[in-house]
Design an enzyme around this catalytic site. Structure first.
Site, PDB file in Angstrom:
ATOM      1  N   MET A   1      38.301  39.136  48.407  1.00 40.41           N
ATOM      2  CA  MET A   1      38.094  38.899  46.580  1.00 40.41           C
ATOM      3  C   MET A   1      39.097  40.065  45.329  1.00 40.41           C
ATOM      4  O   MET A   1      38.663  40.972  46.191  1.00 40.41           O
ATOM      5  CB  MET A   1      37.070  38.090  46.137  1.00 40.41           C
ATOM      6  CG  MET A   1      36.143  38.382  44.657  1.00 40.41           C
ATOM      7  SD  MET A   1      35.193  39.287  43.904  1.00 40.41           S
ATOM      8  CE  MET A   1      34.075  37.129  43.871  1.00 40.41           C
ATOM      9  N   ASN A   2      40.124  40.086  44.308  1.00 41.28           N
ATOM     10  CA  ASN A   2      40.146  40.876  43.400  1.00 41.28           C
ATOM     11  C   ASN A   2      40.145  40.471  42.252  1.00 41.28           C
ATOM     12  O   ASN A   2      38.501  40.011  41.737  1.00 41.28           O
ATOM     13  CB  ASN A   2      41.729  41.580  43.936  1.00 41.28           C
ATOM     14  CG  ASN A   2      42.865  40.330  44.226  1.00 41.28           C
ATOM     15  OD1 ASN A   2      42.751  39.754  45.407  1.00 41.28           O
ATOM     16  ND2 ASN A   2      43.656  41.074  43.399  1.00 41.28           N
ATOM     17  N   ASP A   3      41.019  40.863  41.583  1.00 37.11           N
ATOM     18  CA  ASP A   3      40.529  40.870  39.791  1.00 37.11           C
ATOM     19  C   ASP A   3      39.499  39.016  39.732  1.00 37.11           C
ATOM     20  O   ASP A   3      39.936  37.937  39.845  1.00 37.11           O
ATOM     21  CB  ASP A   3      42.062  40.427  39.164  1.00 37.11           C
ATOM     22  CG  ASP A   3      42.855  41.102  39.599  1.00 37.11           C
ATOM     23  OD1 ASP A   3      42.837  41.740  40.657  1.00 37.11           O
ATOM     24  OD2 ASP A   3      43.942  40.679  38.830  1.00 37.11           O
TER      25      ASP A   3
ATOM     26  N   ARG B   1      53.644  39.370  35.164  1.00 37.06           N
ATOM     27  CA  ARG B   1      52.106  38.366  35.056  1.00 37.06           C
ATOM     28  C   ARG B   1      51.013  38.363  34.350  1.00 37.06           C
ATOM     29  O   ARG B   1      51.148  39.355  34.130  1.00 37.06           O
ATOM     30  CB  ARG B   1      52.132  38.800  37.236  1.00 37.06           C
ATOM     31  CG  ARG B   1      52.040  39.440  37.084  1.00 37.06           C
ATOM     32  CD  ARG B   1      51.687  40.498  39.091  1.00 37.06           C
ATOM     33  NE  ARG B   1      51.512  41.039  39.468  1.00 37.06           N
ATOM     34  CZ  ARG B   1      52.253  41.994  39.651  1.00 37.06           C
ATOM     35  NH1 ARG B   1      53.565  41.986  39.479  1.00 37.06           N
ATOM     36  NH2 ARG B   1      52.352  43.590  39.526  1.00 37.06           N
TER      37      ARG B   1
ATOM     38  N   GLU C   1      48.852  45.270  34.774  1.00 37.69           N
ATOM     39  CA  GLU C   1      48.698  44.464  34.948  1.00 37.69           C
ATOM     40  C   GLU C   1      47.880  43.926  34.169  1.00 37.69           C
ATOM     41  O   GLU C   1      47.044  45.311  33.145  1.00 37.69           O
ATOM     42  CB  GLU C   1      48.227  44.833  37.012  1.00 37.69           C
ATOM     43  CG  GLU C   1      49.328  45.487  37.505  1.00 37.69           C
ATOM     44  CD  GLU C   1      49.062  44.722  39.100  1.00 37.69           C
ATOM     45  OE1 GLU C   1      49.842  45.001  39.929  1.00 37.69           O
ATOM     46  OE2 GLU C   1      47.965  45.714  39.566  1.00 37.69           O
TER      47      GLU C   1
ATOM     48  N   TRP D   1      42.774  49.034  44.819  1.00 36.25           N
ATOM     49  CA  TRP D   1      44.064  48.418  45.381  1.00 36.25           C
ATOM     50  C   TRP D   1      43.219  49.875  46.604  1.00 36.25           C
ATOM     51  O   TRP D   1      43.108  50.849  45.811  1.00 36.25           O
ATOM     52  CB  TRP D   1      44.596  48.783  45.267  1.00 36.25           C
ATOM     53  CG  TRP D   1      45.302  47.201  44.574  1.00 36.25           C
ATOM     54  CD1 TRP D   1      45.604  47.154  42.809  1.00 36.25           C
ATOM     55  CD2 TRP D   1      45.219  45.989  44.374  1.00 36.25           C
ATOM     56  NE1 TRP D   1      45.048  45.852  42.558  1.00 36.25           N
ATOM     57  CE2 TRP D   1      45.343  45.227  43.161  1.00 36.25           C
ATOM     58  CE3 TRP D   1      45.139  45.704  46.328  1.00 36.25           C
ATOM     59  CZ2 TRP D   1      45.293  43.570  44.269  1.00 36.25           C
ATOM     60  CZ3 TRP D   1      44.792  44.068  46.494  1.00 36.25           C
ATOM     61  CH2 TRP D   1      45.208  43.363  45.469  1.00 36.25           C
TER      62      TRP D   1
HETATM   63  C1  FRU Z   1      46.200  42.975  39.183  1.00 35.74           C
HETATM   64  C2  FRU Z   1      47.079  42.053  40.391  1.00 35.74           C
HETATM   65  C3  FRU Z   1      47.126  41.354  39.619  1.00 35.74           C
HETATM   66  C4  FRU Z   1      48.094  40.204  40.100  1.00 35.74           C
HETATM   67  C5  FRU Z   1      46.816  39.573  41.568  1.00 35.74           C
HETATM   68  C6  FRU Z   1      47.911  39.683  42.072  1.00 35.74           C
HETATM   69  O1  FRU Z   1      44.769  43.697  41.052  1.00 35.74           O
HETATM   70  O2  FRU Z   1      47.763  43.354  40.823  1.00 35.74           O
HETATM   71  O3  FRU Z   1      49.034  42.037  38.328  1.00 35.74           O
HETATM   72  O4  FRU Z   1      48.516  38.760  39.539  1.00 35.74           O
HETATM   73  O5  FRU Z   1      46.101  41.293  41.726  1.00 35.74           O
HETATM   74  O6  FRU Z   1      46.322  39.132  43.906  1.00 35.74           O
END
Ligand code: FRU
Length: 485
Positions: A45-47, A167, A221, A295
């Site tokens: 999982m991320n954002d 994005r 981002e 990251w």
């Molecule tokens: C931020 C990011 C966003 C992108 C997503 C990809 O952590 O790099 O810019 O949409 O994660 O998983």
């Protein structure tokens, strides 16, 4: 435009969700698995994405790779909650499936379009496409199943002010018009771009909301722009060493699309905080949730088949002196069990054992200290202490520096670093710490939410001690309240 292959999309979603739910037990067996933070059932999982309160229910979507504990082709995981504390997992909302998102469904946001839950996200088109990062929509009537819009992409190319890094759309409504901010950059300078629309489908480019001073990197981002009190706040994630989640307070003009910055800071000064997203709930609170990882971090939980978590939800507000306040949502009080209280303890340097048998890996602590006389002192609380004295995590205040710190250099596995946050306390002011401790995370909020630090830590299972400390002289703890969670 090809017809959207809805059945294929459903099949991809079911397959991915089945895979991830099958790994849930294995993830749950990890001694570092968090107990009261929102996480994917298993795998990566991320954002946080698409935060919204829709028809009374809180929705949290998230960047998700359901096939491994590492980042991979991005899906949107999905969970709902009635209280921001207990989250129910729902089937995956979006999987890469169409020519406009075959290489991933990247971050984005959610809006309520007159009763239709509408997601706006960045589709990653396959290599060789003219533009790879394009903005797409998906809709749901029931808040459970989502259909991709057959007119996708709704923004198919970056404007002249942007780059191919284009994005993370964050959309909102203002006076009957839709607006979206998108993270981009131009010639190595990060920027945030603004679009306007009457119907979420046709978008007009307005212009550059703000850009960096040009010293770092190439893209901002996950931009977010919202009103707070009588000001506007712009939040961006630059992903550089010393600036992870910047907020800027200032003014914003809807006609020119320009943001004018007056002050800035970090939404959280910890190592593990990124890609925060906010939303306004039905009570008018501005709530923010961040990805409680970063990251490039070591993630020892990957050995158990999971990685990534969300911070506890936090409320943003402006203090009377104009400073930003970030505080945990009061709903978290429902987790409190077995309260304990300590009053009036004088702590001497070199001594320990002030809190008796107090132990735990899931605790809430609220402490108040008088400032010590010694200007060179560092004082505060230690948690996750091992009995041999090798492991500990410190929440401290350095008087001379006027600095709140979280020291995780002896926190256990993969431990390193001290997080710092400037916090000037005027004479007569006390230090107030509000701490949430989960099995592999620490979050501290100080003095009305003026300083926040979130870090992941991976201590030994038996490192459970809690204590008070001062590096020289003495300090007085006025009060400490503790709950097991
Ligand atoms: C931020 C990011 C966003 C992108 C997503 C990809 O952590 O790099 O810019 O949409 O994660 O998983």
């Amino acid at each position: 435009m090809d017809k959207i292959r809805e059945e294929d999309h459903n099949q991809l979603i079911n397959q991915a969700y089945e895979n991830v739910m099958g790994l849930q037990q294995q993830a749950a067996a990890d001694p570092h698995r968090l107990q009261f933070h929102m996480m994917a059932p298993a795998n990566w999982m991320n954002d946080p994405n698409g935060l919204i309160q829709f028809k009374g229910e809180y929705h949290l979507f998230y960047q998700h790779h359901p096939y491994s504990a590492k980042w991979g082709p991005m899906h949107w995981g999905h969970a709902v909650s009635r209280d921001l504390v207990c989250w129910e997992h729902l089937p995956i909302a979006l999987a890469p499936s169409e020519s406009f998102d075959l290489d991933g469904c990247f971050s984005g946001s959610a809006v309520d379009d007159e009763g239709t839950l509408t997601l706006m996200y960045t589709g990653i088109a396959p290599e060789g496409s003219l533009h790879r990062q394009i903005q797409c929509l998906a809709m749901s009537e029931d808040g459970r199943t989502f259909s991709k819009f057959d007119g996708n992409p709704v923004i198919g190319a970056p404007p002249v002010d942007g780059s191919e890094d284009f994005r993370d759309p964050k959309a909102w409504k203002h006076e009957g018009q839709w607006y979206v901010v998108i993270g981009s950059g131009k010639e190595g300078i990060r920027n945030v771009l603004l679009y306007r629309s009457a119907d979420l489908r046709e978008w007009q480019y307005v212009g550059v909301v703000a850009e960096s001073d040009g010293t770092q990197g190439a893209i901002w981002e996950c931009p977010d722009l919202f009103a707070l009190g009588d000001k506007y706040v712009l939040v961006v994630s630059p992903n550089v060493e010393k600036a992870k989640n910047i907020y800027m307070i200032g003014d914003f003009d809807y006609t020119t699309g320009k943001f004018v910055q007056e002050s800035m800071g970090e939404l959280d000064y910890g190592f593990d905080y990124y890609a925060a997203q906010s939303f306004e709930d039905d009570t008018g609170r501005r709530i923010v949730i961040g990805w409680m990882d970063i990251w490039g971090a070591n993630m020892p939980t990957q050995a158990y088949g999971w990685a990534g978590a969300m911070t506890v939800p936090r409320v943003l507000s402006l203090l009377p002196d104009g400073a930003l306040s970030v505080l945990p949502v009061p709903e978290l009080h429902s987790l409190r069990k077995e309260p304990t209280c300590f009053n009036n303890i004088v702590v001497d340097s070199g001594s320990s054992g002030y809190l008796g048998e107090l132990r735990g890996d899931c605790l809430e602590l609220i402490a108040e200290f008088e400032l010590p006389e010694s200007r060179n002192a560092e004082f505060g609380l230690k948690v996750r202490c091992s009995s041999d004295g090798r492991e500990e995590t410190r929440f401290g205040y350095r008087v001379a520096e006027g600095e709140l710190i979280v020291d995780r250099s002896r926190s256990g596995l993969d431990a390193s670093g001290i997080s710092r946050c400037g916090l000037s306390l005027p004479d007569g002011e006390t230090l107030k710490l509000h701490i949430y401790l989960d099995r592999s995370s620490v979050e501290v909020f100080s003095n009305e939410g003026r300083g926040v630090i979130s870090n992941r830590i991976y201590p030994g299972q038996d490192s459970l001690g809690v204590d008070l400390y001062v590096s020289e002289g003495r300090v007085r703890l006025i009060k400490l309240e503790v709950w097991k969670l």
